[in-house]
Design a protein around this motif. Structure first.
Motif, mmCIF file in Angstrom:
data_model
loop_
_atom_site.group_PDB
_atom_site.id
_atom_site.type_symbol
_atom_site.label_atom_id
_atom_site.label_comp_id
_atom_site.label_asym_id
_atom_site.label_seq_id
_atom_site.Cartn_x
_atom_site.Cartn_y
_atom_site.Cartn_z
ATOM 1 N N LYS A 67 14.009 4.935 -1.334
ATOM 2 C CA LYS A 67 15.474 4.693 -1.749
ATOM 3 C C LYS A 67 15.706 4.526 -3.215
ATOM 4 C CE LYS A 67 19.532 3.097 0.377
ATOM 5 N NZ LYS A 67 20.279 1.948 1.258
ATOM 6 N N PRO A 68 16.304 5.504 -3.993
ATOM 7 C CA PRO A 68 16.495 5.422 -5.613
ATOM 8 C C PRO A 68 17.289 4.300 -5.797
ATOM 9 C CG PRO A 68 17.570 7.484 -4.828
ATOM 10 C CD PRO A 68 17.065 6.577 -3.651
ATOM 11 N N MET A 69 17.072 3.585 -6.948
ATOM 12 C CA MET A 69 17.530 2.510 -7.498
ATOM 13 C C MET A 69 18.309 3.066 -8.986
ATOM 14 S SD MET A 69 17.199 0.395 -5.195
ATOM 15 C CE MET A 69 17.380 -1.536 -5.649
ATOM 16 N N ASP A 70 17.770 4.103 -9.422
ATOM 17 C CA ASP A 70 18.382 4.391 -10.870
ATOM 18 C C ASP A 70 18.027 5.879 -11.024
ATOM 19 O OD1 ASP A 70 15.488 4.731 -11.187
ATOM 20 O OD2 ASP A 70 15.538 2.552 -11.977
ATOM 21 N N ALA A 71 18.408 6.494 -12.183
ATOM 22 C CA ALA A 71 18.231 7.947 -12.477
ATOM 23 C C ALA A 71 16.481 8.268 -12.447
ATOM 24 C CB ALA A 71 18.680 8.375 -13.901
ATOM 25 N N LEU A 72 15.720 7.264 -12.720
ATOM 26 C CA LEU A 72 14.365 7.794 -12.566
ATOM 27 C C LEU A 72 14.085 8.067 -11.099
ATOM 28 C CD1 LEU A 72 11.453 8.319 -13.604
ATOM 29 C CD2 LEU A 72 11.248 6.051 -13.363
ATOM 30 N N GLY A 73 14.420 7.007 -10.109
ATOM 31 C CA GLY A 73 14.223 7.238 -8.876
ATOM 32 C C GLY A 73 15.027 8.196 -8.153
ATOM 33 N N GLU A 74 16.334 8.703 -8.624
ATOM 34 C CA GLU A 74 16.877 9.697 -8.086
ATOM 35 C C GLU A 74 15.996 11.345 -8.422
ATOM 36 O OE1 GLU A 74 21.035 9.865 -9.749
ATOM 37 O OE2 GLU A 74 21.424 7.784 -8.625
ATOM 38 N N PHE A 75 15.631 11.220 -9.750
ATOM 39 C CA PHE A 75 14.892 12.253 -10.164
ATOM 40 C C PHE A 75 13.399 12.524 -9.215
ATOM 41 C CE2 PHE A 75 10.802 13.298 -12.369
ATOM 42 C CZ PHE A 75 11.259 14.643 -12.909
ATOM 43 N N VAL A 232 -0.393 8.289 -28.802
ATOM 44 C CA VAL A 232 0.478 8.214 -27.849
ATOM 45 C C VAL A 232 1.551 7.040 -28.086
ATOM 46 C CG1 VAL A 232 0.449 7.877 -25.065
ATOM 47 C CG2 VAL A 232 -1.403 9.090 -26.332
ATOM 48 N N VAL A 233 2.656 7.198 -27.605
ATOM 49 C CA VAL A 233 3.604 6.242 -27.814
ATOM 50 C C VAL A 233 4.079 5.720 -26.269
ATOM 51 C CG1 VAL A 233 6.027 5.666 -28.274
ATOM 52 C CG2 VAL A 233 4.945 7.302 -29.823
ATOM 53 N N VAL A 234 3.947 4.244 -26.228
ATOM 54 C CA VAL A 234 4.299 3.614 -24.995
ATOM 55 C C VAL A 234 5.729 2.964 -25.054
ATOM 56 C CG1 VAL A 234 3.420 1.710 -23.309
ATOM 57 C CG2 VAL A 234 1.898 3.153 -24.680
ATOM 58 N N TYR A 235 6.671 3.724 -24.241
ATOM 59 C CA TYR A 235 7.994 3.259 -24.240
ATOM 60 C C TYR A 235 8.193 1.979 -23.309
ATOM 61 C CZ TYR A 235 9.110 7.246 -27.161
ATOM 62 O OH TYR A 235 8.875 8.170 -28.088
ATOM 63 N N VAL A 236 8.920 1.050 -23.604
ATOM 64 C CA VAL A 236 9.341 0.281 -22.567
ATOM 65 C C VAL A 236 11.021 0.104 -22.973
ATOM 66 C CG1 VAL A 236 7.316 -1.194 -22.416
ATOM 67 C CG2 VAL A 236 8.968 -1.626 -24.445
ATOM 68 N N GLU A 237 11.750 -0.672 -22.054
ATOM 69 C CA GLU A 237 13.155 -0.925 -21.940
ATOM 70 C C GLU A 237 13.705 -1.906 -22.816
ATOM 71 O OE1 GLU A 237 14.834 1.350 -18.162
ATOM 72 O OE2 GLU A 237 13.782 -0.637 -17.776
ATOM 73 N N ASP A 283 16.862 0.940 -21.451
ATOM 74 C CA ASP A 283 17.445 1.490 -20.306
ATOM 75 C C ASP A 283 17.015 2.793 -20.102
ATOM 76 O OD1 ASP A 283 18.424 -1.068 -19.525
ATOM 77 O OD2 ASP A 283 20.213 -0.612 -20.645
ATOM 78 N N TRP A 284 15.738 3.429 -20.521
ATOM 79 C CA TRP A 284 15.488 4.983 -20.284
ATOM 80 C C TRP A 284 15.627 5.337 -19.053
ATOM 81 C CZ3 TRP A 284 11.493 6.485 -17.345
ATOM 82 C CH2 TRP A 284 10.623 5.548 -17.224
ATOM 83 N N ARG A 285 15.261 4.351 -17.867
ATOM 84 C CA ARG A 285 15.350 5.004 -16.574
ATOM 85 C C ARG A 285 16.746 5.096 -15.985
ATOM 86 N NH1 ARG A 285 12.123 0.146 -13.559
ATOM 87 N NH2 ARG A 285 13.204 -0.803 -15.162
ATOM 88 N N LYS A 286 17.720 4.655 -16.715
ATOM 89 C CA LYS A 286 19.037 4.944 -16.404
ATOM 90 C C LYS A 286 19.748 6.254 -16.856
ATOM 91 C CE LYS A 286 19.704 0.053 -14.963
ATOM 92 N NZ LYS A 286 20.052 -1.324 -15.619
ATOM 93 N N ALA A 290 17.398 10.518 -21.793
ATOM 94 C CA ALA A 290 16.428 9.755 -21.965
ATOM 95 C C ALA A 290 15.263 10.464 -21.258
ATOM 96 C CB ALA A 290 16.390 8.230 -21.753
ATOM 97 N N LEU A 291 15.377 10.544 -19.736
ATOM 98 C CA LEU A 291 14.389 10.952 -18.979
ATOM 99 C C LEU A 291 13.905 12.346 -19.327
ATOM 100 C CD1 LEU A 291 16.025 9.777 -15.444
ATOM 101 C CD2 LEU A 291 13.937 9.229 -16.350
ATOM 102 N N ARG A 292 15.132 12.992 -19.608
ATOM 103 C CA ARG A 292 14.744 14.532 -20.197
ATOM 104 C C ARG A 292 13.667 14.594 -21.311
ATOM 105 N NH1 ARG A 292 19.491 16.804 -17.914
ATOM 106 N NH2 ARG A 292 20.728 15.529 -19.529
ATOM 107 N N GLU A 293 14.140 13.746 -22.363
ATOM 108 C CA GLU A 293 13.359 13.550 -23.506
ATOM 109 C C GLU A 293 11.664 13.248 -22.921
ATOM 110 O OE1 GLU A 293 14.455 11.329 -26.901
ATOM 111 O OE2 GLU A 293 16.691 11.567 -26.285
#
Length: 301
Positions: A67-75, A232-237, A283-286, A290-293
């Motif tokens: 059950k998705p909670m954000d844009a990442l979950g929906e993706f 490699v870049v490690v991204y956090v929110e 907030d990249w997950r929402k 950002a998700l596309r990038e």
């Protein structure tokens, strides 16, 4: 006269953390999908290509349906539904150590429209660890009685070989989708490296930063001394998460880098210099943009 060839797509589906990626890697005989003992390690559809003789399977490993909670979950959920749109066979993986959950019911519901159209194999995994495997499989089978049940351990080579032979035999006549000498995966080199780094980060930061980590390769260069340089870049929110990923005196980031580098050097059979940097992407997950990038391209927004 040219010999006939047989080929098709096989979707590997199930709720998070049931062993889909482990099964895929062992079906292919090489690691193409990231693995960690944590749910939602797989975020994108990943194609694994198996060619044996005159038969080819294009496996589609999918994120766990939830059950998705954000844009990442929906993706992630969209990735599953799209993978099911055009397949020849479905492998539905369940965990025999536990009875079905609402997430398993969600998977059964998603598979219902495919009943009668393509074979659906219900694969009870973790047979080696389950106390009551038959009872568990029966409960899963009740969710979709039309599925064909069987049990295995994704770590057992003989059992996985049996499933592989069965799947190869199910492929319809048709041309190969990939050349016989194609790599075992459709990932780019950068995507593959980024996933290995993310896998190692997830293993070590599960309690502190469960899903806020994304990874992206920024540079790959051959050094004069023969070493392969990869940045490699490690991204956090959030800024607080940045400190957690780096760790005291850089210790945690060093651990992640060493473990990922070890994997890369084994696979590539050469020296690698892995340069990791941690950045905050609020907030990249929402954020669909950002998700596309960050490489989560399809069907977002």
């Amino acid at each position: 006269m040219e010999e006939k060839t047989y080929s098709g797509f096989v979707a590997i589906v199930g709720k998070p953390n049931v062993g889909k990626s482990t099964l895929l890697n062992n079906l292919l005989g090489v690691k193409v999908a990231p693995i960690s003992p944590r749910p939602q390690t797989t975020r994108k559809r990943l194609r694994g290509i198996l060619t044996e003789g005159r038969r080819q399977i294009v496996f589609v490993d999918t994120p766990g349906l939830h059950k998705p909670m954000d844009a990442l979950g929906e993706f992630m959920d969209q990735e599953v539904y799209e993978a099911l749109a055009d397949v020849n066979t479905v492998v539905w993986v369940v965990d025999l150590r536990h009875p079905p959950t609402p997430e398993d019911e969600l998977v059964a519901k998603a598979l219902k429209p495919l009943v009668g159209k393509v074979p659906i194999l219900l694969v009870g995994n973790k047979l080696d660890e389950a106390k009551y495997p038959e009872e568990a499989l029966k409960a899963y089978h009740a969710l979709l009685p039309e599925a064909e049940p069987r049990m295995l351990s994704a770590l057992d080579e003989k059992q996985v070989a049996g499933l592989k032979a069965e799947l190869l035999a199910l492929m319809p006549e048709g041309p190969f989708y990939y050349p016989e000498d194609h790599a075992k995966s459709d990932q780019t080199f950068g995507e593959w490296v980024a996933e290995i780094v993310r896998e190692e980060a997830m293993k070590r930061l599960w309690h502190e930063v469960p899903y806020a980590i994304a990874t992206k390769v920024e540079e790959v260069a051959e050094r004069e001394n023969g070493v392969l340089y990869i940045k490699v870049v490690v991204y956090v929110e959030r800024p607080s998460q940045k400190g957690i990923v780096i760790g005291e005196g850089g210790k945690k980031l060093k651990e992640i880098g060493q473990a990922a580098r070890k994997q890369l050097e084994v696979f590539l059979n050469r020296k690698v210099y892995l340069d990791l940097e941690v950045k905050v992407y609020p907030d990249w997950r929402k954020d669909p943009e950002a998700l596309r990038e960050l490489g989560y391209r399809a069907s977002v927004g």
